[in-house]
Scaffold this motif. Structure first.
Motif, PDB file in Angstrom:
ATOM      1  N   ASP A 405       0.990  -1.278  -0.104  1.00 54.22           N
ATOM      2  CA  ASP A 405       0.150  -0.141   0.025  1.00 54.22           C
ATOM      3  C   ASP A 405       0.864   1.260  -0.040  1.00 54.22           C
ATOM      4  OD1 ASP A 405      -2.461  -1.248  -0.011  1.00 54.22           O
ATOM      5  OD2 ASP A 405      -2.687  -1.363   2.052  1.00 54.22           O
ATOM      6  N   THR A 506       0.359   8.537   6.706  1.00 51.38           N
ATOM      7  CA  THR A 506      -0.054   7.864   7.722  1.00 51.38           C
ATOM      8  C   THR A 506      -0.564   6.387   7.420  1.00 51.38           C
ATOM      9  OG1 THR A 506      -2.402   8.773   7.451  1.00 51.38           O
ATOM     10  CG2 THR A 506      -0.801   9.904   8.862  1.00 51.38           C
ATOM     11  N   ALA A 507      -1.025   5.778   8.296  1.00 51.24           N
ATOM     12  CA  ALA A 507      -1.253   4.277   8.038  1.00 51.24           C
ATOM     13  C   ALA A 507      -2.607   4.589   7.503  1.00 51.24           C
ATOM     14  CB  ALA A 507      -1.446   3.492   9.552  1.00 51.24           C
ATOM     15  N   ASP A 508      -3.735   5.249   7.694  1.00 58.71           N
ATOM     16  CA  ASP A 508      -4.990   5.428   7.307  1.00 58.71           C
ATOM     17  C   ASP A 508      -5.020   5.852   5.789  1.00 58.71           C
ATOM     18  OD1 ASP A 508      -6.112   4.806   9.953  1.00 58.71           O
ATOM     19  OD2 ASP A 508      -6.381   6.702  10.588  1.00 58.71           O
ATOM     20  N   ILE A 509      -4.176   6.724   5.456  1.00 56.80           N
ATOM     21  CA  ILE A 509      -4.026   7.075   4.086  1.00 56.80           C
ATOM     22  C   ILE A 509      -3.662   6.295   3.136  1.00 56.80           C
ATOM     23  CG2 ILE A 509      -2.711   8.760   2.363  1.00 56.80           C
ATOM     24  CD1 ILE A 509      -2.461  10.719   4.668  1.00 56.80           C
ATOM     25  N   VAL A 511      -4.105   2.753   3.178  1.00 62.35           N
ATOM     26  CA  VAL A 511      -4.819   1.644   3.509  1.00 62.35           C
ATOM     27  C   VAL A 511      -5.706   1.279   1.959  1.00 62.35           C
ATOM     28  CG1 VAL A 511      -6.759   0.290   4.232  1.00 62.35           C
ATOM     29  CG2 VAL A 511      -5.118   1.303   5.836  1.00 62.35           C
TER      30      VAL A 511
END
Length: 532
Positions: A405, A506-509, A511
């Protein structure tokens, strides 16, 4: 043989053979490997102090330890421990195996060194060897036993018991036949007792320490260095226990440990209840030596260091190494950039580039260019780096997905090769993911204190994607993707671009970005870690 460009095929073949032999070091190398020490780490490591050498794979940890081992006329006795050999062992058997190996190598030194002509010293030497043999035999016996064993103890005690005896004539008068009297008697009792291996080891720390330390004196050495290579192969749950025991053995003696490991895959201490710390702490118990380069802070030093390595091996075959590249020193710069500052990766990618150049020779390509380096980095990444990834984290779907990702988001969607992270705003799990990817050389640290011109929540940590990772995206997107590489950094324009354009991550961006990438290029099935 003919020529490829300005260099004969015979010389290129010789160079390939040399590079194949030196791409993996050993503490006891069979062949001399060129050693470059830009930070004078060897001088630091050879002092009488405890050290931990940190560095990614291929950064030169083993080679640095090997220089200690090979040092001529050394005042210390080096004992080498290859932790990879026993990576399947767990505590406390691993600790027993380490002690057995230490005693075995000290015994070898007794056998190979010349004994003193003074009879008193000969007797002392013989006595010390006998003690070592006995203790080693005891450890080998313990190694074969269960971690906890139940034994039957026999205690013999003297107790007083009442016994009847005949009173003789008195019985005829009184009518009593016998009388009781206290008599001493030995009594044997049997009862079970539990014995723990670790209790045995802890109870004998002083004995181990004394016999190792005394060996230095008998062998006429100032001290003993315990060299632990690839310490990260030890289970992370056992690392702090092993280091704690080593520290107790070495404390206030002439014994010093030198551990070589990967920082983010090592736990050297653990805080117990009541603030008790088991293990060793940086600064208090050991001094760190860091072999990893920061691509921004250490750029000039890294360039000189890796250029020296290339120059040395090419000179062995009479090659002026810039002659192998399309654009001379700039081509060398791209090769160095592809290595991420890791010496072993540099040599592997260089070797693969030579093979590709020879393959393309029939197409009138006579030197190594950008395309050859990109392909070599891609092949090396798939065959080596991602193979290591699969071997160690193959069952960690979350980690594998995070790598894909990240690559798809930065390289494909944002069309960049660099990105920035706000360390204080990312969860610990994502921080650990970035550390693992950095240790596997899939991303490279650019700057720990990075100031972006576009995003003002400074400072950030800046990273660069490995060329081997994004090479295929680069080919698919053509010139659209904007590379941050050493060619532009050398005149600072690359650094300015990175400060202006690097996207925050960031981790959320990130995914789901890999699935989006596969969909857009027309591939429906997800292939872990490889672009199809």
């Amino acid at each position: 043989m003919g020529r490829i460009g300005r260099v004969s095929e015979e010389k290129i073949l010789s160079l390939q053979m040399i590079l194949s032999e030196v791409t993996r070091a050993d503490i006891k190398p069979k062949k001399d490997i060129f050693f470059v020490d830009p930070y004078n780490n060897l001088k630091t490591l050879s002092t009488q102090a405890n050290h931990v050498v940190f560095g990614r794979r291929g950064s030169g940890k083993t080679l640095l330890l090997s220089q200690l081992f090979q040092e001529k006329q050394k005042k210390y006795l080096p004992v080498s421990i290859d932790c990879e050999r026993w990576k399947e062992l767990t505590y406390p058997n691993l600790l027993l195996k380490i002690l057995i190996e230490i005693f075995s190598q000290i015994q070898d030194e007794y056998e190979s060194s010349k004994p003193s002509i003074i009879s008193l010293k000969k007797r002392k030497r013989k006595h010390q060897q006998s003690q070592l043999n006995n203790l080693q035999a005891e450890l080998e016996k313990r190694l074969l036993e269960a971690d906890e064993i139940k034994v039957d103890r026999h205690d013999v005690k003297t107790e007083k018991k009442l016994r009847e005896f005949d009173v003789g004539l008195q019985s005829k008068i009184t009518g009593k036949v016998s009388r009781k009297k206290a008599v001493s008697e030995k009594v044997s009792r049997q009862y079970p007792q539990h014995i723990l291996k670790i209790e045995y080891l802890n109870n004998n720390v002083d004995k181990f320490s004394e016999i190792i330390s005394r060996s230095a004196e008998v062998l006429q050495k100032e001290c003993i260095f315990l060299l632990f290579d690839d310490f990260y192969y030890i289970s992370i749950d056992d690392q702090f226990r092993i280091s704690d025991f080593l520290h107790r053995v070495c404390k206030n003696t002439n014994i010093y440990y030198k551990l070589a490991t990967i920082r983010h895959r090592t736990t050297l201490y653990q805080r117990k209840a009541d603030s008790y710390i088991q293990g060793i702490q940086e600064g208090a118990d050991f001094m760190p030596i860091d072999l990893d380069f920061s691509l921004e802070e250490d750029m000039d030093l890294m360039l000189d260091f890796l250029n020296d390595i290339l120059d040395h091996y090419c000179q062995l075959t009479g090659i002026h190494y810039p002659d192998l590249f399309v654009d001379g020193d700039n081509g060398v710069g791209r090769l160095i950039w592809a290595s991420g500052g890791v010496p072993r990766d540099l040599l592997h990618i260089f070797l693969q580039s030579l093979k590709i150049m020879k393959r393309d020779h029939k197409n009138r390509i006579h030197r190594i260019g950008k395309d050859q380096i990109n392909e070599a980095a891609y092949v090396y990444c798939r065959r080596n780096k991602l193979a290591e990834f699969h071997t160690e984290f193959g069952d960690n779907e979350q980690l594998l997905s995070a790598n894909n990702d990240l690559l798809a988001y930065v390289g494909y969607l944002k069309r960049k090769t660099g990105f920035i992270v706000k360390e204080t705003k990312i969860p610990t799990e994502f921080h650990n993911t970035l550390n693992i990817l950095q240790d596997l050389r899939l991303i490279h640290l650019y700057d720990k204190m990075f100031y972006s011109k576009t995003y003002h929540d400074n400072p950030y940590t800046a990273y660069i994607l490995d060329i081997g990772q994004y090479s295929e995206i680069l080919q698919r997107r053509g010139p659209i993707i904007k590379e941050f590489n050493i060619l532009r950094h050398m005149d600072k324009s690359g650094d300015n671009e990175l400060r202006s354009d690097a996207p925050p991550v960031t981790a959320d961006i990130i995914v789901g970005m890999y699935d989006k990438y596969l969909h857009e290029i027309g591939i429906e099935q997800k292939v872990i870690t490889e672009f199809s």
